[in-house]
Design a protein around this motif. Structure first.
Motif, PDB file in Angstrom:
ATOM      1  N   ALA A 200      32.574  82.630  18.260  1.00 51.40           N
ATOM      2  CA  ALA A 200      33.618  81.701  18.699  1.00 51.40           C
ATOM      3  C   ALA A 200      34.292  82.186  19.979  1.00 51.40           C
ATOM      4  O   ALA A 200      34.624  81.382  20.857  1.00 51.40           O
ATOM      5  N   LEU A 201      34.523  83.500  20.078  1.00 51.45           N
ATOM      6  CA  LEU A 201      35.238  84.064  21.228  1.00 51.45           C
ATOM      7  C   LEU A 201      34.307  84.573  22.326  1.00 51.45           C
ATOM      8  O   LEU A 201      34.769  85.070  23.350  1.00 51.45           O
ATOM      9  N   GLY A 202      33.008  84.477  22.098  1.00 52.21           N
ATOM     10  CA  GLY A 202      32.052  84.934  23.107  1.00 52.21           C
ATOM     11  C   GLY A 202      31.991  86.438  23.252  1.00 52.21           C
ATOM     12  O   GLY A 202      31.669  86.957  24.334  1.00 52.21           O
ATOM     13  N   ILE A 203      32.281  87.183  22.172  1.00 50.00           N
ATOM     14  CA  ILE A 203      32.237  88.645  22.206  1.00 50.00           C
ATOM     15  C   ILE A 203      30.806  89.093  21.937  1.00 50.00           C
ATOM     16  O   ILE A 203      30.203  88.674  20.940  1.00 50.00           O
ATOM     17  N   PRO A 204      30.204  89.950  22.775  1.00 52.17           N
ATOM     18  CA  PRO A 204      28.859  90.458  22.490  1.00 52.17           C
ATOM     19  C   PRO A 204      28.804  91.121  21.116  1.00 52.17           C
ATOM     20  O   PRO A 204      29.751  91.782  20.694  1.00 52.17           O
ATOM     21  N   ALA A 205      27.691  90.925  20.424  1.00 54.23           N
ATOM     22  CA  ALA A 205      27.572  91.386  19.035  1.00 54.23           C
ATOM     23  C   ALA A 205      27.830  92.881  18.894  1.00 54.23           C
ATOM     24  O   ALA A 205      28.512  93.318  17.961  1.00 54.23           O
ATOM     25  N   ASN A 206      27.289  93.687  19.812  1.00 54.90           N
ATOM     26  CA  ASN A 206      27.448  95.138  19.677  1.00 54.90           C
ATOM     27  C   ASN A 206      28.885  95.576  19.901  1.00 54.90           C
ATOM     28  O   ASN A 206      29.369  96.520  19.276  1.00 54.90           O
ATOM     29  N   ILE A 207      29.581  94.910  20.816  1.00 56.64           N
ATOM     30  CA  ILE A 207      30.993  95.244  21.029  1.00 56.64           C
ATOM     31  C   ILE A 207      31.810  94.823  19.811  1.00 56.64           C
ATOM     32  O   ILE A 207      32.722  95.536  19.377  1.00 56.64           O
ATOM     33  N   TYR A 208      31.467  93.694  19.235  1.00 61.82           N
ATOM     34  CA  TYR A 208      32.146  93.249  18.013  1.00 61.82           C
ATOM     35  C   TYR A 208      31.931  94.260  16.887  1.00 61.82           C
ATOM     36  O   TYR A 208      32.861  94.624  16.160  1.00 61.82           O
ATOM     37  N   ASN A 209      30.683  94.730  16.742  1.00 58.39           N
ATOM     38  CA  ASN A 209      30.399  95.768  15.745  1.00 58.39           C
ATOM     39  C   ASN A 209      31.225  97.024  16.008  1.00 58.39           C
ATOM     40  O   ASN A 209      31.698  97.681  15.084  1.00 58.39           O
ATOM     41  N   SER A 210      31.375  97.368  17.276  1.00 62.43           N
ATOM     42  CA  SER A 210      32.154  98.545  17.641  1.00 62.43           C
ATOM     43  C   SER A 210      33.612  98.397  17.224  1.00 62.43           C
ATOM     44  O   SER A 210      34.235  99.346  16.753  1.00 62.43           O
ATOM     45  N   ILE A 211      34.154  97.209  17.402  1.00 63.36           N
ATOM     46  CA  ILE A 211      35.552  96.966  17.014  1.00 63.36           C
ATOM     47  C   ILE A 211      35.716  97.132  15.510  1.00 63.36           C
ATOM     48  O   ILE A 211      36.664  97.772  15.033  1.00 63.36           O
ATOM     49  N   ILE A 212      34.788  96.571  14.738  1.00 66.15           N
ATOM     50  CA  ILE A 212      34.854  96.695  13.279  1.00 66.15           C
ATOM     51  C   ILE A 212      34.711  98.160  12.869  1.00 66.15           C
ATOM     52  O   ILE A 212      35.444  98.657  12.002  1.00 66.15           O
ATOM     53  N   LEU A 213      33.776  98.855  13.492  1.00 62.82           N
ATOM     54  CA  LEU A 213      33.573 100.270  13.186  1.00 62.82           C
ATOM     55  C   LEU A 213      34.808 101.090  13.547  1.00 62.82           C
ATOM     56  O   LEU A 213      35.188 102.018  12.830  1.00 62.82           O
ATOM     57  N   ALA A 214      35.438 100.745  14.646  1.00 63.81           N
ATOM     58  CA  ALA A 214      36.645 101.456  15.081  1.00 63.81           C
ATOM     59  C   ALA A 214      37.793 101.233  14.098  1.00 63.81           C
ATOM     60  O   ALA A 214      38.587 102.149  13.834  1.00 63.81           O
ATOM     61  N   VAL A 215      37.905 100.032  13.552  1.00 62.61           N
ATOM     62  CA  VAL A 215      38.946  99.756  12.553  1.00 62.61           C
ATOM     63  C   VAL A 215      38.762 100.652  11.334  1.00 62.61           C
ATOM     64  O   VAL A 215      39.710 101.299  10.856  1.00 62.61           O
ATOM     65  N   GLY A 216      37.535 100.712  10.825  1.00 57.95           N
ATOM     66  CA  GLY A 216      37.262 101.567   9.670  1.00 57.95           C
ATOM     67  C   GLY A 216      37.487 103.034   9.968  1.00 57.95           C
ATOM     68  O   GLY A 216      38.045 103.767   9.135  1.00 57.95           O
ATOM     69  N   SER A 217      37.102 103.471  11.154  1.00 58.54           N
ATOM     70  CA  SER A 217      37.286 104.867  11.545  1.00 58.54           C
ATOM     71  C   SER A 217      38.770 105.225  11.605  1.00 58.54           C
ATOM     72  O   SER A 217      39.195 106.287  11.142  1.00 58.54           O
ATOM     73  N   ALA A 218      39.565 104.315  12.181  1.00 59.26           N
ATOM     74  CA  ALA A 218      41.008 104.552  12.284  1.00 59.26           C
ATOM     75  C   ALA A 218      41.640 104.644  10.904  1.00 59.26           C
ATOM     76  O   ALA A 218      42.529 105.472  10.662  1.00 59.26           O
TER      77      ALA A 218
END
Length: 869
Positions: free
Chosen positions: A189-207
């Protein structure tokens, strides 16, 4: 060390060893052309047979270590350490033997988008367009945007002969549960590349993980990352969708006291990938036995799962069921990417698919019975049963089992220990181990990336990012205690920024299906010259009087073979691609030049200090291949250091050493299979540290290292400051005199018989060689001055940097500690030829100096239970 500390570290070893099994499987092999389908050539990966064996042993050892960690004794700790260390040494030799001792052409696939990610993205888009993804046919979109090499092919029913002639199509429907489509909705919906989106999710869990760890236990976070380094970043960079279920499961583990949140997250993870449901069942048993409110967790989980799945079931139950059962009903090819029973096919043993299903089912049933009946003995060890069961599956994808390991680690901390763990290592020691582990893990990824994509390392953006990474490496170690103080959201920001930067710098070659062809067994002039010089010394000839041009040109091993080949409809013909003989060119130091102006000559003479050639003499006399001699000598050196730690009963140090080797596997072990010309000085330095308590031996080894490589010459003054500060005047005098005298005695015969030898030894520093690598002079020269040859104004920069770093190093020696040993990195970053391998080993050497020369904790030996599991 107390029991909790040992348990934590054995679990970390389990993580590293099991991740190693997958890394090893993927990289000790080659792709082979197997035929074509509808005009599309297909290449399937085949690991070398010894790699299959090592991978399975590594996987098995990883599982055994989890059980060993349940109730460790001193004896079991010793066995675990020695077993892992021995496996690491064996893995190095197996890699060397697998690649062979003659020239070979190895074809490997570079990371590229997969059909799994594309199908998920297409399903998300169809949802946004108001369509039911289970009624969509994505064949046209897939064929137009993905190379057929990446598809999951379906074969004729009842055939075990998985060849292209039996292919009847590929997976072109959404064959996952709804969560997999819902996951990417924000990204699409927001046009975010899939790998960057995965990185954001991974960063949330890491934090969140970092936030929930308390006090000095926050240092476990970088250890968790680094022990799992090669796999942890796969969702970031390698087009994997694992973060979509992994992070929800992490959240469930971090908040077990909240049945609503835990249940919802478990439901999401279990309906994202069906195989996660297997792990969830065992996890719920663990939760129940540890006294948590499992009844409400299951209740909320079922409600949430129903809300996710019911609309799609009601819309078209037939399509929903058929699509989700495709992996079980269709005849997929057994996956060639992970240890498992299916690996027996590489030994000519074929098993019918039904027996894989029976093995999977039987192992799960046995695991459930044992979990319920013997939980008081097995504890969190029951979580290994899903891993074991996938060993019997006919498609043992690493994502089906590998990511369960960090969940086991977190479950021990937050479910079994309820977040209350007491690690009896000092904060300083724990922070040091963690920071070195993280740094070496990152450098290992860079090294591996460089080996497999060396042709694109000259990209300016990549060079700049690598320069920054190496420049901040000493700072990461020096400010290691910050890990206890930084905010968890800072962790989130760091991971997102780093991943975005890396993804932005990924060359175009990694955006599609490309193969990299490498010639193993070929050697460049930097490695061939010491070999030829050692043969001259054996004959009694001073190698500095020789010009080896004709011999080099005739040598069948001399050359370089590296080529990136895009996937196309024309099969790759390996026989038509041959190595090219590449000489290092130079300008005479007295000449002037313009951009590509004056003609150049080639380095066809021995331009290293003599010890690099002397180091190879025993191999020639004993008829040992040089390709075997180099890893063997390294193994002797690191084993001597390991055994010395065991002899002194320094278990904390030996444990830390093995953890570091695992996290920095490519730096500390695997790189030696690629015939680096820097092997000799590292071997001598490590041997010296193994016997550091004898100053004459340490001095002798240092002297030999100085006469091996310029890197060791640059290191020597910093090493002198460190030794003087740590060991005192008397020790320093003996060490210094021995090092200088041994270095001079080796140099004298060559210099006296041919005075010009000294000039040739220093030739790489004196001469104008082309700029290459990631140094600041290379970046400035290519970006600003548009030249590949060093400017005269660059010449003083290394000497100025040496003076500054030496002065600061001496003045700050007490505060810097072993970080002092990493300061030569800044000098090398100003060289006009500063390849990554010239810089990689300084953090490794600094860590080894720390564990050998400093007291790690106030504890002596280990005090842990001797009870059996």
């Amino acid at each position: 060390m107390n029991k909790e500390t040992v348990t934590i570290f054995i679990l970390l070893l389990s993580l590293g060893v099991t991740a190693l099994s997958v890394f090893y499987y993927y990289n000790i092999g080659t792709y082979n052309y197997v035929g074509s389908y509808n005009g599309y050539p297909l290449y399937w990966y085949t690991p070398f047979l010894p790699a299959v064996v090592v991978s399975i042993i590594s996987f098995t050892l990883g599982i055994l270590l989890v059980f060993t960690s349940l109730n460790p004794s001193e004896k079991r700790l010793k066995i675990s350490l020695i077993s892992v260390f021995a496996l690491l040494l064996v893995s190095l030799l197996v890699a060397r033997f697998s690649f062979g001792f003659s020239t070979e052409k190895i074809l490997l696939e570079l990371p590229s988008p997969t059909d799994a990610q594309l199908i998920q993205l297409l399903a998300s888009k169809s949802l946004l367009d108001g369509h039911n993804p289970y009624t969509e046919n994505f064949a046209r979109q897939m064929l137009s945007s993905l190379a057929p090499q990446q598809y999951t092919w379906i074969f004729k029913s009842g055939t075990n002969n998985y060849t292209p002639s039996n292919i009847i199509g590929f997976v072109h429907v959404f064959d996952y549960l709804p969560s997999a489509a819902l996951y990417y909705l924000p990204a699409v919906a927001l046009g975010i590349p899939a790998n960057i989106y995965n990185s954001i999710i991974l960063a949330v869990g890491s934090a969140l993980i970092f936030h929930r760890l308390k006090g000095k236990n926050k240092a476990l976070f970088p250890l968790l990352l680094s022990s799992f380094m090669f796999i942890y970043f796969a969702p970031l960079l390698l087009y994997r969708n694992t973060a979509g279920w992994l992070i929800p499961f992490v959240i469930a583990i971090l908040f077990p006291d909240n049945p609503l949140l835990a249940g919802a997250m478990l439901a999401w993870a279990s309906t994202y990938r069906l195989y996660v449901l297997i792990f969830t069942i065992f996890y719920l048993i663990l939760l129940s036995k540890e006294g948590y409110n499992v009844k409400d967790t299951i209740k909320y989980g079922l409600v949430f799962a129903l809300l996710l799945d019911a609309p799609f079931v009601l819309l078209n139950p037939t399509a929903f069921i058929n699509d989700n059962l495709i992996p079980f009903l269709a005849n997929f090819r057994p996956y060639d990417g992970g240890p498992g029973l299916v690996s027996l096919t590489y030994f000519g043993i074929t098993i019918d698919k039904i027996f894989y299903y029976l093995g999977l089912s039987a192992s799960l049933v046995i695991g459930l019975v044992l979990s319920l009946k013997y939980y008081h003995k097995l504890s969190y060890g029951i979580l290994t049963f899903p891993l074991i069961s996938f060993f019997f599956y006919y498609r043992p994808l690493p994502s089906y089992y590998l990511y369960f390991l960090p969940l086991i680690f977190l479950s021990y901390i937050f479910i079994v220990r309820k977040g209350d763990i007491n690690i009896d290592l000092s904060s300083n020691s724990l922070a040091r181990i963690s920071s070195y582990s993280l740094v070496l893990g990152l450098l290992s990824i860079i090294y591996m990336y460089g080996v497999y994509t060396f042709g694109v390392l000259l990209n300016l953006e990549i060079g700049l990012s690598l320069f920054i990474l190496f420049a901040i490496t000493p700072l990461i170690i020096y400010f290691r205690d910050l890990v206890f103080k930084i905010n968890s959201w800072f962790i989130f920001i760091i991971i997102v920024l780093v991943s975005v930067m890396i993804l932005g710098f990924i060359p175009s070659q990694l955006h599609g299906t490309n193969f990299v062809l490498m010639g193993h067994g070929y050697i460049g002039d930097a490695m061939l010259l010491p070999n030829l010089a050692s043969e001259s010394i054996i004959k009694g000839i001073n190698p500095y009087t020789c010009n080896f041009q004709q011999i080099m040109a005739r040598d069948p091993y001399f050359g370089s073979l590296y080529k990136i080949i895009p996937y196309s409809d024309v099969p790759i013909n390996l026989t038509s691609i041959n190595a090219s003989k590449v000489f290092t060119p130079y300008y005479t130091p007295k000449g002037t030049y313009m951009y590509y102006g004056l003609p150049t000559d080639n380095v066809t003479f021995y331009d290293y200090p003599p010890m690099n050639a002397i180091f190879l003499i025993p191999a020639h006399l004993l008829h040992i291949p040089i390709r075997l001699w180099e890893p063997l000598t390294y193994e002797v050196a690191i084993t001597a250091l390991f055994l010395q730690l065991l002899r002194r009963k320094e278990w904390e140090k030996s444990l830390a050493l093995v953890v570091i080797i695992l996290s920095g596997y490519f730096v500390s072990l695997y790189g030696f299979t690629f015939l680096l010309d820097s092997t000799s000085w590292i071997v001598f330095i490590i041997l010296g540290m193994a016997f550091y308590d004898i100053p004459f031996v340490f001095g002798l080894m240092t002297g030999l290292a100085i006469d091996s490589m310029p890197q060791a010459i640059v290191l020597f003054p910093f090493l002198l400051i460190y030794v003087y500060e740590k060991m005192g005047k008397d020790y320093f005098k003996q060490y210094f005199l021995t090092a200088v005298l041994s270095a001079l005695l080796i140099l004298l015969p060559f210099v006296l018989t041919y005075p010009e030898s000294l000039y040739l030894m220093l030739f790489p520093v004196i001469a104008k060689l082309p700029m290459a690598g990631i140094g600041i002079t290379t970046l400035l020269g290519t970006a600003v001055y548009h030249t590949v040859w060093p400017l005269s104004s660059f010449k003083p920069i290394p000497y100025i940097t040496l003076a500054i770093t030496l002065t600061l190093g001496y003045l700050l020696r007490k505060r810097l500690g072993e970080v002092l040993i990493m300061l030569p990195m800044y000098i090398i970053l100003t060289f006009t030829r500063s390849y990554p391998e010239y810089l990689l080993y300084y953090p490794y050497i600094a860590f080894l100096l720390w564990i050998t020369m400093e007291k790690m904790t106030s504890y002596q030996g280990i005090k842990i239970s001797n009870n059996n599991i």
